[in-house]
Design a protein around this motif. Structure first.
Motif, short mmCIF file in Angstrom:
data_model
loop_
_atom_site.label_atom_id
_atom_site.label_comp_id
_atom_site.label_asym_id
_atom_site.label_seq_id
_atom_site.Cartn_x
_atom_site.Cartn_y
_atom_site.Cartn_z
N ALA A 34 1.16 -1.08 0.36
CA ALA A 34 0.17 0.26 0.04
C ALA A 34 0.68 1.44 0.07
N CYS A 35 0.52 1.81 -1.24
CA CYS A 35 1.45 3.53 -1.32
C CYS A 35 1.39 4.46 -1.03
N TYR A 36 1.78 5.67 -1.61
CA TYR A 36 1.03 6.70 -1.05
C TYR A 36 2.21 7.88 -1.64
N LYS A 37 2.57 8.72 -2.38
CA LYS A 37 3.11 9.38 -2.22
C LYS A 37 2.70 11.01 -2.35
N THR A 38 3.61 11.99 -2.11
CA THR A 38 2.78 13.45 -1.26
C THR A 38 1.57 14.04 -2.72
N GLY A 39 0.72 14.49 -2.90
CA GLY A 39 0.37 14.85 -3.74
C GLY A 39 -0.76 14.14 -4.82
#
Length: 147
Positions: A34-39
């Motif tokens: 489960a990944c996220y990158k700012t914006g």
């Protein structure tokens, strides 16, 4: 292949019975991030492990994990931070919980292929639900920056 049953119903005075044909020796292994990158919206990246592999293994090898992390790194275009092995710090544990409560709950699978199809369908649906993935990330204490 005993199905997880959360609720069921029957006529008043009759005990509900869920029939299961038998147990299978087949297994499903899935590795996920489960990944996220700012914006950007949160993402779920997963890979299946085939039941019958040419080398006879029934689980992921270190090369499979390496390939998954490299693929995620290329798709995200950013560094990857992996949590230590602790279920309460791993957002993917929440993803599996959501999957068990939605796609596979209250269902008796006819055969292992039916189970595999349901799991893939559920994971595919979760890929398009960044709000659910954000909830899984927030449950671990990670704070997500709004886009």
């Amino acid at each position: 292949m005993t199905p997880p049953t959360t609720r069921t119903w029957s006529r008043r005075g009759h005990t509900p019975v869920v029939r299961v044909r038998g147990r299978s020796r087949r297994r499903i292994s899935v590795a996920a991030l489960a990944c996220y990158k700012t914006g950007e919206p949160s993402r779920l990246i997963y890979r299946p492990c085939p039941d019958a592999r040419p080398d006879g293994r029934k689980s992921f090898s270190w090369k499979d994990y390496r390939d998954l992390i490299q693929t995620a790194h290329q798709q995200l275009g950013a560094p990857i931070v992996l949590p230590p092995y602790a279920p309460d710090l791993n957002p993917v544990e929440s993803v599996w919980s959501v999957l068990r409560r939605t796609t596979t709950a209250n269902r008796a699978f006819a055969d292992p292929d039916d189970l595999i199809t349901a799991v893939w369908r559920g994971l595919r649906q979760l890929q398009y639900r960044p709000d659910v993935l954000d909830g899984c990330l927030t449950g671990t204490g990670l704070r997500r920056q709004p886009p």
